[in-house]
Design an enzyme around this catalytic site. Structure first.
Site, PDB file in Angstrom:
ATOM      1  N   LYS A  14       0.834  -1.213   0.000  1.00  0.00           N
ATOM      2  CA  LYS A  14       0.000   0.000   0.000  1.00  0.00           C
ATOM      3  C   LYS A  14       0.861   1.253   0.000  1.00  0.00           C
ATOM      4  O   LYS A  14       0.611   2.187  -0.757  1.00  0.00           O
ATOM      5  CB  LYS A  14      -0.894   0.061   1.250  1.00  0.00           C
ATOM      6  N   ARG A 123      11.656  -7.003   5.136  1.00  0.00           N
ATOM      7  CA  ARG A 123      11.383  -5.568   4.981  1.00  0.00           C
ATOM      8  C   ARG A 123      12.183  -4.673   5.928  1.00  0.00           C
ATOM      9  O   ARG A 123      12.277  -4.937   7.109  1.00  0.00           O
ATOM     10  CB  ARG A 123       9.885  -5.303   5.197  1.00  0.00           C
ATOM     11  N   ARG A 168      -1.456  -9.762  12.887  1.00  0.00           N
ATOM     12  CA  ARG A 168      -1.892  -8.755  11.906  1.00  0.00           C
ATOM     13  C   ARG A 168      -2.675  -9.423  10.782  1.00  0.00           C
ATOM     14  O   ARG A 168      -3.696  -8.909  10.324  1.00  0.00           O
ATOM     15  CB  ARG A 168      -0.682  -8.016  11.319  1.00  0.00           C
TER      16      ARG A 168
HETATM   17  P1  ATP Z   1       1.818  -2.335   5.433  1.00  0.00           P
HETATM   18  O1  ATP Z   1       2.581  -3.581   5.703  1.00  0.00           O
HETATM   19  O2  ATP Z   1       1.342  -2.226   4.011  1.00  0.00           O
HETATM   20  O3  ATP Z   1       2.550  -1.105   5.909  1.00  0.00           O
HETATM   21  P2  ATP Z   1       0.285  -2.898   7.692  1.00  0.00           P
HETATM   22  O4  ATP Z   1      -1.152  -3.268   7.763  1.00  0.00           O
HETATM   23  O5  ATP Z   1       1.213  -3.926   8.101  1.00  0.00           O
HETATM   24  O6  ATP Z   1       0.495  -2.433   6.239  1.00  0.00           O
HETATM   25  P3  ATP Z   1       0.183  -0.188   8.688  1.00  0.00           P
HETATM   26  O7  ATP Z   1      -0.922   0.151   7.761  1.00  0.00           O
HETATM   27  O8  ATP Z   1       1.405   0.609   8.627  1.00  0.00           O
HETATM   28  O9  ATP Z   1       0.675  -1.681   8.572  1.00  0.00           O
HETATM   29  O10 ATP Z   1      -0.448  -0.173  10.165  1.00  0.00           O
HETATM   30  C1  ATP Z   1       0.338  -0.547  11.278  1.00  0.00           C
HETATM   31  C2  ATP Z   1      -0.533  -0.779  12.489  1.00  0.00           C
HETATM   32  O11 ATP Z   1      -1.240   0.424  12.821  1.00  0.00           O
HETATM   33  C3  ATP Z   1      -1.632  -1.839  12.339  1.00  0.00           C
HETATM   34  O12 ATP Z   1      -1.164  -3.156  12.522  1.00  0.00           O
HETATM   35  C4  ATP Z   1      -2.606  -1.384  13.436  1.00  0.00           C
HETATM   36  O13 ATP Z   1      -2.134  -1.749  14.708  1.00  0.00           O
HETATM   37  C5  ATP Z   1      -2.539   0.130  13.358  1.00  0.00           C
HETATM   38  N1  ATP Z   1      -3.555   0.685  12.459  1.00  0.00           N
HETATM   39  C6  ATP Z   1      -3.335   1.350  11.283  1.00  0.00           C
HETATM   40  N2  ATP Z   1      -4.501   1.705  10.717  1.00  0.00           N
HETATM   41  C7  ATP Z   1      -5.484   1.262  11.527  1.00  0.00           C
HETATM   42  C8  ATP Z   1      -6.908   1.292  11.482  1.00  0.00           C
HETATM   43  N3  ATP Z   1      -7.567   1.864  10.485  1.00  0.00           N
HETATM   44  N4  ATP Z   1      -7.595   0.727  12.500  1.00  0.00           N
HETATM   45  C9  ATP Z   1      -6.975   0.165  13.520  1.00  0.00           C
HETATM   46  N5  ATP Z   1      -5.642   0.082  13.638  1.00  0.00           N
HETATM   47  C10 ATP Z   1      -4.889   0.613  12.653  1.00  0.00           C
HETATM   48 MG    MG Z   2       2.196   0.794   5.210  1.00  0.00          MG
END
Ligand code: ATP
Ligand code: MG
Length: 212
Positions: A14, A123, A168
């Site tokens: 993303k 990563r 996650r």
């Molecule tokens: P990516 O690996 O693509 O960066 P990701 O899902 O692993 O995606 P982030 O989007 O950076 O990681 O989000 C990191 C953490 O932040 C999530 O695991 C969660 O704890 C919290 N978080 C982010 N957005 C939300 C949301 N909309 N609702 C609840 N928790 C969130």
């Molecule tokens: Mg991200």
């Protein structure tokens, strides 16, 4: 330009695709993960609270996330934006429906668990938002441990380990995946296979953005 909402499992790209869209089309990139990590880095009380939740791989409360997103969307005053990381629950999606007009498209970045876990293991990230992957020759930094973009030191996110990844990914399956049906029923959904190289994925996404 349509606003974009990304729905994806962890490590689907993303952030990488959002950065490309921002560069090529001038979108405002709203990454909830980056916003929460900035809050943690500031050392605030709220930051300390969310760090405990994020590091083990759990979701932060809907109320807090909705508050953060509402503030952000008000601040950008109608400029085209990408939501990266929000909504992540059905409740968040329903609240978002009350805030947004109909001018958005949802892009689901599809990646299976085994591929996602490999990405998490390799990563490294920079505070400027760029990600690298040590398990992929094309995605390694030019200088070991240093960001190509800004020269800062790369770090491993505290939630990029196998234990937190499993939580996650389960959270994605249990809370976020319902949004695929939710947006499909609204005729908003585009599915993009992200087990391919970054440019091919970006070409597909650009086509979606241009056609809508
Ligand atoms: P990516 O690996 O693509 O960066 P990701 O899902 O692993 O995606 P982030 O989007 O950076 O990681 O989000 C990191 C953490 O932040 C999530 O695991 C969660 O704890 C919290 N978080 C982010 N957005 C939300 C949301 N909309 N609702 C609840 N928790 C969130
Ligand atoms: Mg991200």
């Amino acid at each position: 330009m349509r606003n974009i909402i990304f729905i994806a499992p962890p490590a689907a790209g993303k952030g990488t695709q959002s950065n490309l869209l921002k560069e090529h089309f001038g979108y405002i990139h709203i990454s909830t993960g980056d916003l929460l990590r900035a809050e943690i880095a500031s050392g605030s009380k709220l930051g300390m609270e969310v760090k405990n939740i994020i590091d083990i791989g759990n979701l932060v409360s809907d109320d807090l996330m909705i508050d953060i997103i509402q503030n952000k969307l008000t601040g950008i005053k109608g400029k085209p934006f990408i939501l990266d990381g929000f909504p992540r629950t059905l409740n968040q999606a329903k609240v978002l429906d009350e805030i947004l007009d109909d001018d958005y498209e949802v892009i689901y970045l599809e990646l299976d668990k085994e591929d996602a876990i490999k990405r998490i293991e390799g990563r490294l990230t920079c505070s400027c938002g760029k990600s690298y992957n040590l398990n992929d020759e094309e995605l390694k930094p030019k200088v070991t441990g240093i960001c190509d973009n800004c020269g800062k030191k790369l770090v491993k996110r505290d939630d990029d380990n196998v234990e937190a990844f499993i939580i996650r990914y389960d959270n994605f399956l249990n809370n976020t995946k319902v949004l695929v049906d939710y947006y499909n029923n609204k005729n908003k959904l585009h599915i993009v296979d992200v087990n391919r190289n970054i440019n091919d994925i970006f070409n597909d996404i650009s086509r979606i953005v241009a056609n809508d």
